[in-house]
Design an enzyme around this catalytic site. Structure first.
Site: not given
Ligand code: ADP
Length: 193
Positions: A13, A88, A127, A135, A146
């Protein structure tokens, strides 16, 4: 044009929102970025949200509704905005509709980026392996939380926006440029917004 980019964490996004900022001149309103900025600045709001965010839990609706309302009244949103990571929850979506209605505006389009869970986990693991900036909430464990928060609280918005006939879904597994081109074609095909 007010556009919501919708999809699970890591669906791309933010990447597409940034591209839209350049291509369409619409500012990216990312609640995640705003909250991380508040944490970095050490504000009371940031302090209050940090523990929840690190665990992959949602911060309270009133918090994000407040920061979005304030941000939307800045002059760069005069032609609309791209909402990224907001709303959300159903109450957030209702608050957004009310906030826009008060200003004589509305959500024109909700674009869902569809990505499967295994691919999302693989992206985060890659990552971490690449050693890039990671993060605090980018660990495989937190991502799993999440994702469950996404399915429990956020996925029901597909019905909310589907009922309003605003939802269009795209394959978020396609290469970035392909997703960008598909979004562009949808926007070009929309009359006068
Ligand atoms: P992601 O990459 O997981 O989509 P974001 O950068 O959008 O993440 O958000 C990171 C975290 O910030 C979320 O896990 C949540 O704790 C908090 N957050 C961001 N936006 C919202 C929102 N609209 N409502 C509640 N919490 C939010």
């Amino acid at each position: 044009m007010n556009l919501v980019l919708f999809g699970p964490p890591g669906a791309g996004k933010g990447t597409q929102a940034k591209i839209l900022t350049t291509s369409r001149g619409l500012p990216q309103l990312s609640t995640g970025d705003m909250l991380r900025a508040a944490i970095a600045a050490g504000t009371p709001l940031g302090l209050a949200c940090k523990a929840l965010m690190d665990k992959g839990e949602l911060v309270p609706d009133a918090t994000v509704v407040g920061i979005i309302g304030e941000r939307y009244d800045k002059p760069d949103c005069a032609r609309g905005a791209v909402f990224d990571g907001f709303p959300r929850t159903i109450p957030q979506a209702q608050a957004l509709d009310e906030m826009l209605a008060k200003r004589g505006r509305k959500i024109d389009l909700v674009l869902e980026l569809k990505v499967d869970d295994a691919a999302l986990l693989a992206r985060v693991e890659q990552r971490i392996k690449d050693g890039g900036p990671v993060r605090a909430d980018d660990t495989p464990e937190t991502l799993k939380n999440r994702l469950s928060v996404y399915y429990a609280n956020t996925a029901p918005l597909l019905g909310y926006y589907g009922d309003q006939n605003k939802l269009q879904s795209l394959d978020g597994m396609a290469p970035i440029q392909t997703v960008t081109d598909q979004i562009s074609a949808i926007l070009d095909g929309m009359a006068s917004v």
